[in-house]
Design an enzyme around this catalytic site. Structure first.
Site, PDB file in Angstrom:
ATOM      1  CD  GLU B 278     -64.999  32.977 -21.376  1.00  0.00           C
ATOM      2  OE1 GLU B 278     -65.726  32.000 -21.115  1.00  0.00           O
ATOM      3  OE2 GLU B 278     -63.778  32.896 -21.478  1.00  0.00           O
ATOM      4  CD  GLU B 281     -67.136  37.297 -17.537  1.00  0.00           C
ATOM      5  OE1 GLU B 281     -67.283  36.255 -18.211  1.00  0.00           O
ATOM      6  OE2 GLU B 281     -66.785  37.291 -16.341  1.00  0.00           O
ATOM      7  CB  CYS B 298     -64.260  26.168 -20.882  1.00  0.00           C
ATOM      8  SG  CYS B 298     -64.514  27.673 -21.761  1.00  0.00           S
ATOM      9  CB  SER B 318     -64.904  33.892 -17.676  1.00  0.00           C
ATOM     10  OG  SER B 318     -66.231  33.813 -18.121  1.00  0.00           O
ATOM     11  CE  LYS B 357     -65.958  20.212 -19.137  1.00  0.00           C
ATOM     12  NZ  LYS B 357     -66.411  21.583 -18.859  1.00  0.00           N
ATOM     13  CD  GLU B 360     -67.780  21.980 -15.259  1.00  0.00           C
ATOM     14  OE1 GLU B 360     -68.019  21.167 -16.171  1.00  0.00           O
ATOM     15  OE2 GLU B 360     -67.377  23.133 -15.481  1.00  0.00           O
ATOM     16  CD  GLU B 365     -70.494  26.051  -6.952  1.00  0.00           C
ATOM     17  OE1 GLU B 365     -70.659  25.136  -6.120  1.00  0.00           O
ATOM     18  OE2 GLU B 365     -69.457  26.197  -7.612  1.00  0.00           O
ATOM     19  CB  CYS B 503     -60.963  19.237 -24.765  1.00  0.00           C
ATOM     20  SG  CYS B 503     -61.418  20.676 -23.802  1.00  0.00           S
TER      21      CYS B 503
END
Lengths: 154, 571
Positions: B278, B281, B298, B318, B357, B360, B365, B503
């Site tokens: 990142e 990036e 994230c 990102s 999560k 996710e 993907e 988190c």
């Protein structure tokens, strides 16, 4: 009546939600809301769809089921029950030939429960569309239905 | 200062405080149920009703401000009777099969009933069983246990601005549910899980995947490995009887080994990798006039939110996968090759502070072979605590172990990913040092730390000043996203986390998580960072080794294939 035309007449402020709902439901032939309509109202007022859905679910004068031209709403609260000396519920079901939650085949009458109408002093009371009818008796009830039918035949 | 009496004790209360606050200040307990420290006061449940001498009706302590001369009886016969009656009525419309409920012994209603000494109820149970919503990978909604306290609605609306949950219907027939009584999977839910975190009972919980993990651990053909997110090591202890903020990294690893995992890895490692990818990036976008601000990716609840509510911002996100998914992708490629194990036989479990999560991990993907998920199962902090209890492990007396080699080396930069501001700070340490090409003097970017929902800072790199923002909660994310959408964002880089405090305050963390508790856990994470030998991601030799032996350079084509992803307009 197209929803967009009703919306156009109200400011884009969330406090107009109930007014919009009332106005549109009155205009619409089936007197009920469909999901896409509530979504459109929510988008117009920039409020969550869940909020609109919650308001519609809370007030008994709103419906998400198609309804007839004359909506008979029977008060379910205590004073109306106590002062009911002729079994209003059975009587109206018999007169209209439908049960609570149903609409007559000809699409003329719908029967529903409602919460307190604020006319406990004239209990038992019912609401038919915008009008409250209090101090009911069996004859009075029959007359109300007859009047609706007359209007239709006129 | 108003002078009041509570239970005959004379006290001076802070002006403007409520009876509840004044009582708390003086260690007088007034039972509550719908009240939650960080949420609005609705006084829905009336459990905190107290009597004020000389007043006719009872008042709710949570919403009544103190007034000079008030004589408050918390447990007058009238107040006690009201409290008992309300509790019994709630129980009469509640699925009270407590021993088979996920919240058994950790339920606020159960505790209340116990404290009130309710051993029999006067009312018949009138619950009409309703269908349980198991439509999503993340959350389960059991309306039969719901007591309609409204906390989940408040957090969903006012903290997250997502407004999926509402009271639908009226009176006895009302339910807490998405609009039109739809399933969670059929509405725009980000799966942040804050609703499950504030629920006082077992009405909204994470989807329990512990059985899946037990099954995998039992299957001898599987090589079951586990990764542990940064925020777990500072929160798990709370669920196992240790004080708030305890750092339990070593015991946690021992416990996972005892549960039967073949290898225990640290998600901090792929957090370090995220910083590198990142960071590059960001450097690329700044030097090549790419789309700015760059926004972190994230947090899966934020990604869900962005895809639904702000698809205009997809190019700002990102392309880096989250550390969890980078780990999964590497486990089934790099690790499989290195250990000479068929990727099909590797089963990856993640321990995450997060319910989003779970969803996710199921994104199409997130599969390197386009068939099996890279991360097979995700457990929350709470689920791991459950497994440790199921196994009868004496957690407190465990010996400390280390993460498995050779990827056991992680940096403090990876650790602070678990705190709001951590990803920003970790990235800044790397970006500034790389761009300035000289060692950083000060590693602590104090200006990006904290718990306020929106923070900003000016960062100087090579003489130029860059504005950055750190955001937590989706309500605040909406504010910042609006700015970016309308082209009025002054920022180059924005970190967004969906949960309050990041988190550490995640939707999968131990029940009873508040801003104050999240802050304590945050302090512990910064301590983990301070005590780390390596504090910059790019100094992590294990990460450098991964690049030399496998990935090549940051942003290489293989790095892109495994560590980056794309997003979809879901409006």
């Amino acid at each position: 009546m197209i929803l967009a035309e009703v919306l156009k007449r109200f400011p884009k402020k969330k406090e107009y939600l109930i007014e919009i709902l009332l106005e549109y439901q009155k205009q619409k032939e089936t007197h009920h809301f469909e999901e896409h309509e509530l979504k459109e109202i929510a988008n117009y007022l920039n409020i969550p769809e869940s909020r609109v859905c919650s308001v519609v679910g809370f007030y008994t004068f709103f419906s998400t089921e198609p309804r007839g031209k004359y909506i008979f709403q029977i008060c379910r609260d205590l004073p109306c029950q106590l002062n009911d000396n002729f079994d209003l519920l059975s009587s109206i079901q018999m007169i209209l030939g439908i049960k609570v939650g149903e609409t007559t085949q000809d699409g003329l009458f719908t029967l529903e429960y409602t919460s307190c109408l604020g006319h406990c002093d004239k209990s038992p009371a019912i609401r038919v569309n915008d009008k409250i009818h209090g101090s009911l008796s069996l004859n009075k009830l029959k007359a109300i239905v007859a009047e609706c039918k007359e209007k239709e035949n006129a | 200062m108003p002078k009041i009496k509570i239970n005959n004790l004379e006290i001076f209360a802070d002006p403007g405080s409520t009876i509840l606050e004044a009582a708390k200040e003086h260690n007088i307990n007034i039972p509550t149920l719908c009240y939650y420290p960080d949420l609005h006061i609705n006084s829905d449940c009336r459990i905190c009703s107290v009597e004020i001498v000389g007043q006719k009706g009872l008042v709710t302590a949570c919403s009544t401000p103190v007034k000079d001369g008030m004589d408050i009886k918390v447990n007058s016969p009238r107040a006690l009777n009201a409290r008992r009656t309300i509790t019994e009525m709630i129980l009469a419309n509640h699925d009270a099969h407590c021993t088979t409920c996920i919240r058994n012994l950790n339920c606020e209603l159960q505790t209340l009933a116990d404290n009130l000494g309710i051993d029999a109820t006067r009312y018949e149970n009138i619950l009409e069983p309703k269908a349980i919503d198991t439509s999503s990978y993340s959350l389960v909604r059991n309306p039969n246990r719901c007591i309609k306290c409204g906390r989940c609605i408040d957090v969903c609306q006012s903290v997250q601005s997502v407004s999926v949950l509402e009271i639908i219907g009226r009176g006895r027939e009302s339910v807490v549910s998405p609009a039109y009584g739809k399933l969670i999977a059929d509405v725009f839910c980000t799966y942040c899980g804050q609703c499950s975190s504030v629920c006082p009972v077992g009405a909204i919980t994470e989807k329990d995947d512990t059985d899946e993990v037990w099954k995998a651990l039992d299957a001898h053909s599987k090589h079951v490995i586990v990764q542990v997110a940064p925020a777990i090591r500072v929160s798990l202890g709370e669920d196992l009887g240790l004080p708030l903020g305890s750092i339990v990294t070593g015991k946690l690893i021992s416990a996972l080994k005892m549960l039967g995992f073949s290898k225990v890895f640290d998600t901090n490692f792929t957090a370090d990798l995220t910083v590198i990818e990142e960071g590059h990036e960001l450097i690329n976008r700044i030097s090549n006039k790419g789309v700015l601000p760059l926004i972190t990716s994230c947090c899966p609840a934020w990604i869900n939110f962005a895809e639904h509510e702000y698809p205009e911002l997809i190019d700002n996100l990102s392309t880096c996968k989250s550390p969890q998914q980078m780990f999964g992708a590497l486990a089934k490629t790099y690790y499989a090759k290195r250990e000479n194990i068929d990727p099909k036989d590797i089963y990856v479990v993640s321990i995450m502070p997060c319910t989003a999560k779970k969803t996710e991990a199921r994104r199409p993907e997130m599969s390197v072979n386009n068939e099996d998920p890279d991360v097979d199962t995700v457990l929350t902090t709470r689920e791991l605590a459950k497994m440790i209890k199921q196994m009868g492990i004496d957690f407190n007396n465990l010996r400390e172990s280390n993460f498995d080699k050779p990827d056991e080396v992680t940096s403090g930069a990876g650790a602070i990913f678990g705190a709001s501001g951590g990803v920003m700070e970790a990235a800044l340490r790397t970006v500034k040092e790389v761009l300035e090409n000289k060692p950083l003097k000060i590693l602590d970017f104090e200006q990006v730390r904290g718990t306020e929902h929106i923070r900003h800072a000016d960062v100087e790199i090579n003489g130029a000043t860059y504005k950055v923002a750190i955001v937590n909660t989706l309500g605040s994310a909406r504010e910042i996203a609006e700015q970016v959408k309308t082209g009025n964002s002054p920022y180059s880089f924005i970190e967004i986390m969906a949960c309050p405090g990041g988190c550490v305050g995640g939707g999968g963390q131990p029940y009873g998580t508040t801003h104050a508790k999240a802050r304590e856990r945050m302090h512990s994470l910064y301590q983990v960072d301070r005590l780390s030998k390596i504090r910059k991601a790019h100094d992590n030799p294990a990460v450098s080794n991964l690049y030399t032996s496998f990935l090549g350079n940051p942003s290489s084509s293989i790095a892109h294939e495994l560590l980056h992803t794309h997003y979809t307009n879901k409006r």
